[in-house]
Design an enzyme around this catalytic site. Structure first.
Site: not given
Ligand code: ADP
Ligand code: MG
Length: 570
Positions: A6, A68, A145, A168
Site C-alpha cells: 500500500d 504521491k 486501493e 477511503d
Molecule cells: P494514506 O493512505 O494517504 O497514506 P492513511 O490511511 O495512512 O493515509 O491516513 C493518514 C491520515 O490519517 C493522516 O492524515 C492522519 O492524520 C490521519 N489519522 C491517523 N490516525 C488518526 C486519528 N486517530 N484521528 C484522526 N486522523 C487520523
Molecule cells: Mg491509503
C-alpha cells in the site's frame, strides 16, 4: 517471492500472504506504518520513514512528503539542493519496504502488487510502475486501493449478492468506490474521488484557525516562518488525532523561530471546534459519494455494506456523516490503516495462484473514458478536435474494444491516431495520452476503413492498435510513456541518481531515528531538561562510537525512556 504494498500518500505498508492469511511486515523500527517521507541528513545519508518525518520538523528543506500527489507529473521536488521526481521519491519508500520484507521473510523479494487510488489516471499508474521498477521490483499488478480493501474484508466469501461502498479517506486522497459481489466475483461498479482531499487538510485547517486567532496568515507563515509552521503542523497533527477520542486537546504555539519552550502559549481546542472548522472538508466528500452512486445507477438505500478505510476515517465526524447518509453503521472490524495492504497481499497470492484464493475473480474498472480524436463533418465543412470515446468510464477491465473509422481525403495513405482520456466532448478538454501513425493505407477514394482497437489490461495499461482493413497494415501503440512520463533514458538516469545516495545499514536505522527524534525534542525543552537530554544524547553517541552492544543498549534505553515521557505520539 511476492508482496503486497500500500503505497500511501502519508503512510506505506507491506504485507505478504502467509499460509495463515495476510500478514503485515514490520519496518526497522518494528512498526507496520512507514511514513511516505524521504529526507537527506546533514551527512548526506538518505532517510526514509519516521526518521525523515522527524527531520522535517526541524529542517523542512531537507525532506519531502505527500509526493504521491505529484505522481505522473514532471514536477521536481528539491531536497537538500537535489532535485527528484515523484517516481524517484516513491521508489525510495518502496525500496525501504522491500528491504524490510527481505529481512522479515529471510529471502530476496522480487515481485510486488502495488495499490493506487481508484481515481489515479493512466499516467499516475504508469508512474507507480516506474517507481516499483526503480526500487528493483517486478510490478506484477497495480490494483485499486478500494478493491484491495474489499478483498481484505473477504467480500468474495459471501454467499448472497451484496453491494458495498468503500470510503477511503487517507492523508491526501479521498476515494469512494461501489463494489458488487456475486458468485465469487468482486466487481467495481463505479469509483469517484478527490485527489486533493485527506487528513492532512484537516490538520492544516486546524493550524489555519489557530493562526487566524493569533492574527496570522497561513501563507505568510509558510513563506516567512517555515520552521514555526512545520512545528505548529506537528502539534496540530497530534491534537487532531487526540480529538478523535477525547473532547479537548492542547496545541503548544511555537515561537516564531519554531521552538517550543516553557513560555509557549497553550491553545485548547475542543472536538466541537475542530468539527466546525473542518465541516467544509467533510462536506466535500458528499459530491464524490453522490457521483459514485449515480454512476453505479444505485440509490443510497441499495448499499448493503459500508467499509471505511484510511487513517482519517477514525475521525468521528466521518462516521457520523456515513451513518446519517446511509442509515447504517460503517463496517470497520479490520484496522483501517492496514486493510489495503492486507488486500494487496492476498492479490499477490492470487497472482501466484495460491490455492486459498483461486476461487475469487476480481475485476476492476477504467477510471476515465478513453478514446481518439476525430474530425466531424459539420454541415459540409470538416472540423477536427472532437473526442470519440472507445472505452467509457467505469467499464469493467480487462477490456478490448474495436471501432471503425474512415479516411477523410482521397488517396490518404496514413492517419495519425491521437489518444485522449477524459469526459469532454472536445479533445482540448481532455488529457492527451499519446499518438502514433498508421501508414500504408492503399490509395483510393476517401472513406477507407481503419479499425482501431483499444485494449485495457488489469494494470490500467492501454494498448491501441490501428489496422487498415484493405491492406491489413498494422500499427500499435502502448501508452506507457509520453510527455509527462519518464523515458527509458530518464529511468536509467534516475537509477544512477538513486544509487549515488548512501543509506544507513538497516540495523542502524532505529538508532538514527532515535537521534533525529531527540534532536527535534531538544529544541522544545526548557533549559534544565535540555541539559539532561544533551547528556543522554552524548552518552548514546559515544556508545555508538565504541560499538559495544551492551553499552549501546543501556544508553539507548535511557534516552528512549526520557523521550517517551515528553512525546508519546509518533
Ligand atoms: P494514506 O493512505 O494517504 O497514506 P492513511 O490511511 O495512512 O493515509 O491516513 C493518514 C491520515 O490519517 C493522516 O492524515 C492522519 O492524520 C490521519 N489519522 C491517523 N490516525 C488518526 C486519528 N486517530 N484521528 C484522526 N486522523 C487520523
Ligand atoms: Mg491509503
Amino acid at each position: 517471492m511476492i508482496v503486497g504494498i500500500d503505497l500511501g500518500t502519508t503512510n506505506s505498508l507491506v504485507a505478504w500472504l502467509s499460509p495463515e492469511g495476510p500478514q503485515l511486515i514490520p519496518n526497522a523500527l518494528g512498526e507496520f506504518l512507514t511514513p511516505s517521507a524521504v529526507g537527506i541528513d546533514n551527512d548526506g545519508k538518505l532517510l526514509v520513514g519516521r526518521a525523515a518525518k522527524e527531520l522535517q520538523v526541524v529542517a523542512p528543506d531537507r525532506c519531502a512528503t505527500v509526493f504521491k500527489r505529484l505522481m505522473g507529473t514532471d514536477r521536481k521536488v528539491t531536497i537538500a539542493d537535489r532535485e527528484f521526481r515523484a517516481e524517484e521519491l516513491s521508489s525510495m519508500v518502496l525500496r525501504s519496504l522491500k528491504e524490510d520484507a527481505a529481512e522479515f521473510l529471510k529471502q530476496p523479494i522480487e515481485e510486488a502488487v502495488i495499490t493506487v487510488p481508484a481515481y489515479f489516471s493512466e499516467l499516475q499508474r504508469q508512474a507507480t510502475i516506474h517507481a516499483g521498477e526503480l526500487a528493483g521490483f517486478r510490478v506484477r499488478r497495480i490494483i485499486n486501493e478500494p478493491t484491495a480493501a474489499a478483498i481484505a474484508y473477504g467480500l468474495h466469501e459471501l454467499k448472497q449478492e451484496r453491494v458495498a461502498l468503500v470510503f477511503d479517506l487517507g492523508g491526501g486522497t479521498f476515494d469512494v468506490s461501489i463494489l458488487d459481489q456475486f458468485e465469487s466475483t468482486l466487481e467495481i461498479r463505479s469509483s469517484a474521488g478527490e485527489i486533493f482531499l485527506g487528513g492532512e487538510d484537516f490538520t492544516r485547517s486546524l493550524a489555519n484557525q489557530i493562526l487566524i486567532s493569533r492574527q496570522m496568515n497561513f501563507e505568510h507563515a509558510e513563506l516567512r516562518h517555515p520552521l514555526m509552521l512545520s512545528r505548529l503542523l506537528h502539534e496540530c497533527e497530534m491534537a487532531k488525532r487526540k480529538l478523535s477520542t477525547s473532547d479537548t486537546a492542547n496545541v503548544r504555539f511555537p515561537t516564531i523561530e519554531g521552538e517550543i519552550n516553557e513560555a509557549c502559549e497553550q491553545v485548547s481546542v475542543s472536538a466541537g471546534q475542530l468539527n466546525e472548522w473542518t465541516s467544509s472538508l467533510i462536506a466535500k466528500t458528499r459530491l464524490p459519494l453522490q457521483r459514485a452512486l449515480a454512476d453505479a445507477g444505485l440509490t443510497r438505500h441499495q448499499i448493503d455494506e459500508i467499509i471505511i478505510v484510511g487513517g482519517a476515517t477514525r475521525m468521528p465526524q466521518i462516521q457520523t456523516l456515513l451513518r446519517e447518509m446511509f442509515g447504517k453503521e460503517p463496517r470497520a472490524t479490520l484496522d483501517p490503516d492496514l486493510v489495503v495492504a492486507m488486500g494487496a497481499a492476498i492479490q499477490g497470492g492470487l497472482v501466484h495462484l495460491n490455492k486459498a484464493v483461486t476461487d475469487m475473480v476480481v475485476t476492476d474498472v477504467a477510471p476515465f473514458t478513453l478514446g481518439v480524436e476525430i474530425a466531424r463533418d459539420i454541415a459540409g465543412s470538416v472540423k477536427g478536435g472532437y473526442f470519440f470515446p472507445v472505452i467509457s468510464r467505469n467499464t469493467t477491465i480487462p477490456v478490448s474494444r474495436v471501432e471503425q473509422f474512415s479516411t477523410i481525403d482521397a488517396n490518404q495513405t496514413s492517419v495519425t491516431v491521437r489518444l485522449y482520456q477524459g469526459e469532454g466532448r472536445r479533445t482540448e478538454d481532455n488529457l492527451f495520452l499519446g499518438e502514433f501513425e498508421l501508414k500504408g493505407i492503399p490509395r483510393g477514394p476517401a472513406g477507407q476503413q481503419v479499425d482501431i482497437r483499444f485494449t485495457y489490461d488489469l494494470n490500467g495499461i492501454l494498448e491501441v492498435e490501428a489496422v487498415a482493413s484493405a491492406s491489413g497494415t498494422k500499427a500499435t501503440h502502448v501508452v506507457t510513456r509520453h510527455a509527462k512520463n519518464m523515458s527509458d533514458r530518464q529511468l536509467r538516469e534516475a537509477l544512477q541518481n538513486l544509487q549515488s545516495l548512501k543509506t544507513d545499514p538497516r540495523e542502524n536505522q532505529a538508532n538514527r531515528h532515535l537521534l533525529k527524534k531527540a534532536d527535534r525534542l531538544y529544541r522544545e525543552l526548557p533549559l534544565e531538561l535540555k541539559k539532561h537530554l544533551e547528556r543522554l544524547i552524548h552518552g548514546f553517541e559515544e556508545a555508538l562510537q565504541l560499538q559495544d552492544a551492551s553499552v549501546i543498549e543501556l544508553n539507548k534505553k535511557a534516552l528512549e525512556e526520557f523521550l517517551n515521557q515528553f512525546d508519546e505520539q509518533h
